[in-house]
Scaffold this active site. Structure first.
Site, PDB file in Angstrom:
ATOM      1  N   ASN A  13       0.873  -1.179   0.000  1.00 21.40           N
ATOM      2  CA  ASN A  13       0.000   0.000   0.000  1.00 21.40           C
ATOM      3  C   ASN A  13       0.910   1.229   0.000  1.00 21.40           C
ATOM      4  O   ASN A  13       1.538   1.533   1.009  1.00 21.40           O
ATOM      5  CB  ASN A  13      -0.877  -0.047   1.265  1.00 21.40           C
ATOM      6  CG  ASN A  13      -1.648   1.237   1.492  1.00 21.40           C
ATOM      7  OD1 ASN A  13      -1.756   2.068   0.592  1.00 21.40           O
ATOM      8  ND2 ASN A  13      -2.193   1.391   2.690  1.00 21.40           N
ATOM      9  N   TRP A  14       0.952   1.893  -1.147  1.00 19.52           N
ATOM     10  CA  TRP A  14       1.883   3.026  -1.273  1.00 19.52           C
ATOM     11  C   TRP A  14       1.370   4.299  -0.616  1.00 19.52           C
ATOM     12  O   TRP A  14       2.079   5.302  -0.566  1.00 19.52           O
ATOM     13  CB  TRP A  14       2.172   3.290  -2.757  1.00 19.52           C
ATOM     14  CG  TRP A  14       3.134   2.304  -3.362  1.00 19.52           C
ATOM     15  CD1 TRP A  14       3.801   1.304  -2.707  1.00 19.52           C
ATOM     16  CD2 TRP A  14       3.553   2.240  -4.728  1.00 19.52           C
ATOM     17  NE1 TRP A  14       4.602   0.614  -3.584  1.00 19.52           N
ATOM     18  CE2 TRP A  14       4.471   1.180  -4.832  1.00 19.52           C
ATOM     19  CE3 TRP A  14       3.236   2.968  -5.877  1.00 19.52           C
ATOM     20  CZ2 TRP A  14       5.081   0.826  -6.049  1.00 19.52           C
ATOM     21  CZ3 TRP A  14       3.843   2.629  -7.084  1.00 19.52           C
ATOM     22  CH2 TRP A  14       4.751   1.567  -7.165  1.00 19.52           C
ATOM     23  N   GLY A 175       3.137   1.912  10.853  1.00 17.66           N
ATOM     24  CA  GLY A 175       4.113   2.985  10.674  1.00 17.66           C
ATOM     25  C   GLY A 175       4.888   3.343  11.918  1.00 17.66           C
ATOM     26  O   GLY A 175       5.534   4.381  11.989  1.00 17.66           O
ATOM     27  N   GLY A 229       2.966  -1.195   4.245  1.00 18.10           N
ATOM     28  CA  GLY A 229       3.000   0.224   3.925  1.00 18.10           C
ATOM     29  C   GLY A 229       4.418   0.644   3.568  1.00 18.10           C
ATOM     30  O   GLY A 229       4.913   0.395   2.467  1.00 18.10           O
ATOM     31  N   GLY A 230       5.106   1.255   4.521  1.00 15.47           N
ATOM     32  CA  GLY A 230       6.430   1.847   4.296  1.00 15.47           C
ATOM     33  C   GLY A 230       7.405   0.957   3.543  1.00 15.47           C
ATOM     34  O   GLY A 230       8.070   1.418   2.600  1.00 15.47           O
TER      35      GLY A 230
HETATM   36  P1  PGA Z   1       3.286   0.071   7.642  1.00 12.98           P
HETATM   37  O1  PGA Z   1       1.780   0.348   7.142  1.00 12.98           O
HETATM   38  O2  PGA Z   1       3.734  -1.201   6.976  1.00 12.98           O
HETATM   39  O3  PGA Z   1       4.063   1.270   7.191  1.00 12.98           O
HETATM   40  O4  PGA Z   1       3.236  -0.075   9.134  1.00 12.98           O
HETATM   41  C1  PGA Z   1       0.844  -0.705   7.009  1.00 12.98           C
HETATM   42  C2  PGA Z   1      -0.457  -0.180   6.471  1.00 12.98           C
HETATM   43  O5  PGA Z   1      -0.843   0.950   6.805  1.00 12.98           O
HETATM   44  O6  PGA Z   1      -1.143  -0.874   5.689  1.00 12.98           O
END
Ligand code: PGA
Length: 250
Positions: A13-14, A175, A229-230
């Protein structure tokens, strides 16, 4: 852990990252790194709406599927800032993330709206990735199961569980670098599948997934994939996540 009835879904998920030029450069570096992936997993990328067409062209002929980061329940109309399922299908999109904790938090999205989005996605032939998860306070207060059960009951109402992915994303782990212990993530993912009552429901974990914890997460019996995410913004890192390795059971 991927099984014959529950192939793994590894999704990036960008969020609000990546211009079209950056998305193209990512694909050029990423695709050669995932040439030899085992067939037990599906790789998905969810760029911002503006990069969908660029990425769709860059990923053509590759095994990587496209996802949107949201979808509206109406086909068209006066809904500024929203996007319809047909608009996404036109760009080759196959999945749609709904109910992520960020729109829940910043735009007060309700389980009812999330359910409408997911139902419209399914009706149009998209696979919704419905996110659920508890906050830090809710976990500290012993409310985790109650909160997630409510999100599951209201958010997944009327959906076909065989055309669905549920992502368990504890909000405090998103995050922050704080990963939920793999055994606890496994327990909650198993509970979600039990509440839905469909043994083949694909349940992902999300929240600070990285190259150095992916193998342990994917070794869990009730976790069928990850929403990243990241770490999905880095082609090498996301390729390592996509190429996770789990020791075969003896
Ligand atoms: P993260 O985000 O991997 O940066 O913790 C996950 C998400 O929000 O889907």
């Amino acid at each position: 852990m991927a099984t014959a009835s529950r192939p793994a879904v590894i999704a990036g998920n960008w969020k609000m990252h990546m211009t079209c030029a950056e998305a193209r450069a990512f694909a050029q570096r990423f695709l050669p790194l995932i040439n030899d992936l085992p067939g037990d997993r599906t790789i998905v990328l969810a760029p911002p709406f503006t990069a969908l067409q660029t990425l769709s062209e860059a990923l053509a002929g590759s095994p990587v599927a496209l996802s949107s980061q949201n979808v509206h329940w109406e086909g068209h109309g006066a809904y500024t800032g929203e996007i319809s399922p047909a608009m996404l299908l036109e760009h080759g999109v196959r999945y749609a993330i709904v109910g992520h904790s960020e729109p829940r938090k910043y735009f007060s999205e309700s389980d009812e709206q999330i359910n409408l989005r997911a139902r419209a996605a399914q009706a149009a032939g998209l696979v919704p990735i419905v996110c659920v998860g508890e906050s830090d306070e809710q976990r500290e207060g012993g409310d985790t199961e109650r909160v997630i059960r409510r999100q599951v009951e209201q958010g997944l109402q009327g959906l076909d569980p065989c055309q669905l992915v549920v992502a368990y994303e504890p909000i405090w782990a998103i995050g922050t670098g704080k990963t939920c212990a793999a055994s606890e993530a496994n327990r909650v993912c198993g509970l979600i599948r039990t509440w839905v009552g469909e043994p083949s429901l694909v349940v992902q974990y999300g929240g600070s997934v990285k190259p150095d914890n992916i193998d342990q997460i994917m070794a869990q019996s009730d976790i069928d994939g990850v929403l990243v995410g990241g770490a999905s913004l880095d082609p090498e890192g996301f390729a390592r996540i996509a190429g996770y390795q789990v020791a075969a059971p003896v």
